[in-house]
Design an enzyme around this catalytic site. Structure first.
Site, PDB file in Angstrom:
ATOM      1  N   ASP A   8      11.521   5.708   6.983  1.00 32.36           N
ATOM      2  CA  ASP A   8      10.915   4.745   8.247  1.00 32.36           C
ATOM      3  C   ASP A   8      11.859   3.759   8.496  1.00 32.36           C
ATOM      4  O   ASP A   8      12.091   2.902   7.793  1.00 32.36           O
ATOM      5  CB  ASP A   8       9.579   4.092   7.842  1.00 32.36           C
ATOM      6  CG  ASP A   8       8.503   5.209   7.075  1.00 32.36           C
ATOM      7  OD1 ASP A   8       8.690   6.151   6.665  1.00 32.36           O
ATOM      8  OD2 ASP A   8       7.153   5.013   7.534  1.00 32.36           O
ATOM      9  N   GLU A  39       8.576   5.552  13.359  1.00 30.33           N
ATOM     10  CA  GLU A  39       6.959   4.920  13.755  1.00 30.33           C
ATOM     11  C   GLU A  39       7.024   3.022  13.396  1.00 30.33           C
ATOM     12  O   GLU A  39       5.874   2.633  14.126  1.00 30.33           O
ATOM     13  CB  GLU A  39       5.960   5.563  12.906  1.00 30.33           C
ATOM     14  CG  GLU A  39       5.903   5.092  11.517  1.00 30.33           C
ATOM     15  CD  GLU A  39       4.528   4.949  11.040  1.00 30.33           C
ATOM     16  OE1 GLU A  39       3.617   5.136  11.845  1.00 30.33           O
ATOM     17  OE2 GLU A  39       4.419   4.383   9.696  1.00 30.33           O
ATOM     18  N   ASN A  40       7.972   2.543  12.994  1.00 34.47           N
ATOM     19  CA  ASN A  40       7.835   1.162  12.685  1.00 34.47           C
ATOM     20  C   ASN A  40       9.186   0.725  13.534  1.00 34.47           C
ATOM     21  O   ASN A  40       9.411  -0.512  13.107  1.00 34.47           O
ATOM     22  CB  ASN A  40       7.905   0.846  11.137  1.00 34.47           C
ATOM     23  CG  ASN A  40       6.774   1.542  10.405  1.00 34.47           C
ATOM     24  OD1 ASN A  40       6.940   2.444   9.565  1.00 34.47           O
ATOM     25  ND2 ASN A  40       5.452   0.726  10.785  1.00 34.47           N
ATOM     26  N   ASN A  67       1.082   6.902  11.447  1.00 36.82           N
ATOM     27  CA  ASN A  67       0.025   6.299  11.592  1.00 36.82           C
ATOM     28  C   ASN A  67       0.079   5.228  12.882  1.00 36.82           C
ATOM     29  O   ASN A  67      -0.942   4.749  13.321  1.00 36.82           O
ATOM     30  CB  ASN A  67      -0.661   5.578  10.668  1.00 36.82           C
ATOM     31  CG  ASN A  67      -0.034   4.618   9.548  1.00 36.82           C
ATOM     32  OD1 ASN A  67       1.335   5.107   9.405  1.00 36.82           O
ATOM     33  ND2 ASN A  67      -0.282   3.470   9.588  1.00 36.82           N
ATOM     34  N   HIS A  68       1.242   4.825  13.122  1.00 34.71           N
ATOM     35  CA  HIS A  68       1.510   3.763  14.069  1.00 34.71           C
ATOM     36  C   HIS A  68       1.934   4.589  15.354  1.00 34.71           C
ATOM     37  O   HIS A  68       2.897   3.933  16.257  1.00 34.71           O
ATOM     38  CB  HIS A  68       2.423   2.770  13.865  1.00 34.71           C
ATOM     39  CG  HIS A  68       2.010   1.815  12.534  1.00 34.71           C
ATOM     40  ND1 HIS A  68       1.137   0.777  12.797  1.00 34.71           N
ATOM     41  CD2 HIS A  68       2.576   1.804  11.319  1.00 34.71           C
ATOM     42  CE1 HIS A  68       0.656   0.261  11.613  1.00 34.71           C
ATOM     43  NE2 HIS A  68       1.559   0.649  10.800  1.00 34.71           N
ATOM     44  N   HIS A 153       3.220  12.319   6.010  1.00 32.43           N
ATOM     45  CA  HIS A 153       3.185  10.652   6.153  1.00 32.43           C
ATOM     46  C   HIS A 153       1.957  10.090   5.320  1.00 32.43           C
ATOM     47  O   HIS A 153       0.738  10.304   6.033  1.00 32.43           O
ATOM     48  CB  HIS A 153       3.293  10.327   7.694  1.00 32.43           C
ATOM     49  CG  HIS A 153       3.485   8.960   7.875  1.00 32.43           C
ATOM     50  ND1 HIS A 153       4.824   8.403   7.920  1.00 32.43           N
ATOM     51  CD2 HIS A 153       2.751   7.845   8.216  1.00 32.43           C
ATOM     52  CE1 HIS A 153       4.673   7.128   8.361  1.00 32.43           C
ATOM     53  NE2 HIS A 153       3.618   6.691   8.641  1.00 32.43           N
ATOM     54  N   HIS A 178       6.428   7.033   4.746  1.00 41.05           N
ATOM     55  CA  HIS A 178       5.074   5.730   4.908  1.00 41.05           C
ATOM     56  C   HIS A 178       5.108   4.604   3.963  1.00 41.05           C
ATOM     57  O   HIS A 178       4.711   3.560   4.190  1.00 41.05           O
ATOM     58  CB  HIS A 178       3.689   6.615   5.036  1.00 41.05           C
ATOM     59  CG  HIS A 178       2.544   5.564   5.017  1.00 41.05           C
ATOM     60  ND1 HIS A 178       2.224   4.883   6.257  1.00 41.05           N
ATOM     61  CD2 HIS A 178       1.567   5.118   4.110  1.00 41.05           C
ATOM     62  CE1 HIS A 178       1.247   3.850   6.163  1.00 41.05           C
ATOM     63  NE2 HIS A 178       0.960   4.193   4.934  1.00 41.05           N
ATOM     64  N   HIS A 180       7.654   3.439   2.386  1.00 39.91           N
ATOM     65  CA  HIS A 180       8.653   2.445   2.456  1.00 39.91           C
ATOM     66  C   HIS A 180       9.687   2.044   1.202  1.00 39.91           C
ATOM     67  O   HIS A 180      10.509   1.162   1.170  1.00 39.91           O
ATOM     68  CB  HIS A 180       8.450   1.182   2.985  1.00 39.91           C
ATOM     69  CG  HIS A 180       7.861   1.265   4.604  1.00 39.91           C
ATOM     70  ND1 HIS A 180       7.766   0.162   5.265  1.00 39.91           N
ATOM     71  CD2 HIS A 180       7.374   2.142   5.257  1.00 39.91           C
ATOM     72  CE1 HIS A 180       7.269   0.358   6.771  1.00 39.91           C
ATOM     73  NE2 HIS A 180       7.165   1.922   6.463  1.00 39.91           N
TER      74      HIS A 180
END
Length: 268
Positions: A8, A39-40, A67-68, A153, A178, A180
């Site tokens: 991520d 996604e982040n 999820n983001h 994820h 997810h 991290h």
């Protein structure tokens, strides 16, 4: 084949280390394909078209989300048209975008990238195991594809491990995202599938999972939010996984963690 999966990417620091290092790694490691979880990437929440293009220009072949996926409204403009951008396959039917995609490498090899999202401590999406199973049943490793990567994820390590065993022998690699934080369990399962519970993040580890420390500490200690979460801007570590496979079977021959720069002990 030699495939690099980067965990991520969190904020500007994470973006910068990926954009800087991917071109070097493509050459030095003789990579066939690079996957990044983005996604982040946009201030810690979601991704934008400008950021996707900056990754592609640096040598990234595919971006997976999580999820983001839809946190940045502008991403709706390209979610369906950008064939290199993948969101979880188990989103409800009708959700824009795609949960899997097939790519051709420069050597003419076929690679299938699948992403699913876990349900333990996460949003109650459709069954990730059933969704992945349908794709693997219709896409055979070794005959139809030279490499198959499944990114789960998810929050729960148990769910990720279960997915790894569920795909053993049918995918080249199952890698978790997810959380991290890179895990130390890189291995090859009996059926030949490479596995690691979480690839970690590309970002500043002098933080709370990539975010500046003050706001998370305030919420943990006082239970009172004082502002938004913002990404830490210090020196970033590129965390990833290097997977090598047998060209005949598509099964893994090695899996190695990669950590470059920042505050973590390096390994390459």
């Amino acid at each position: 084949m030699r495939v690099l999966y980067c965990g991520d990417v969190v904020g500007r620091s994470g973006r910068e280390v990926v954009i800087e290092k991917v071109p070097e790694l493509r050459k030095s490691l003789k990579l066939d394909f690079v996957v990044v979880n983005g996604e982040n990437a946009a201030s810690g929440f979601g991704i934008t078209e400008k950021i996707t293009n900056s990754f592609y220009e640096s040598g990234v072949d595919c971006i997976v989300l999580g999820n983001h996926s839809f946190d940045q409204k502008e991403i709706m403009n390209i979610m369906s048209s950008d064939k290199k951008l993948i969101r979880p396959v188990n989103y409800p039917e009708g959700t824009p975008g795609r949960g899997a995609a097939v790519f051709k490498t420069a050597r003419g090899k076929s690679i299938l990238i699948i992403q699913a999202m876990g349900r333990v401590f996460m949003d109650p999406l459709d069954d990730p195991f059933a969704a992945v199973d349908r794709l693997l049943n219709g896409n055979r490793l070794g005959s139809q594809h030279d490499f198959i990567l499944v990114d789960l994820h998810a929050e729960a390590t148990s769910e990720k491990m279960a997915m790894g065993h569920f795909c053993d022998g049918r995918a080249s690699a199952v890698v978790g995202s997810h959380q991290h934080v890179p895990t130390a369990d890189a291995m090859i399962f009996p059926g030949g599938t490479a596995y690691q519970t979480d690839a970690g993040m590309c970002g500043d580890y002098h933080s709370v999972i990539g975010m500046q420390k003050d706001e998370p500490l305030r919420r943990f200690t006082r239970k009172i939010p004082g502002g938004r979460f913002t990404p830490a801007l210090g020196a970033a570590t590129l965390c990833g996984i290097l997977i090598e496979t047998n060209d005949e079977t598509g099964l893994a021959t090695s899996i190695e963690p990669i950590r470059i720069g920042g505050h973590l002990k390096p390994t390459l």
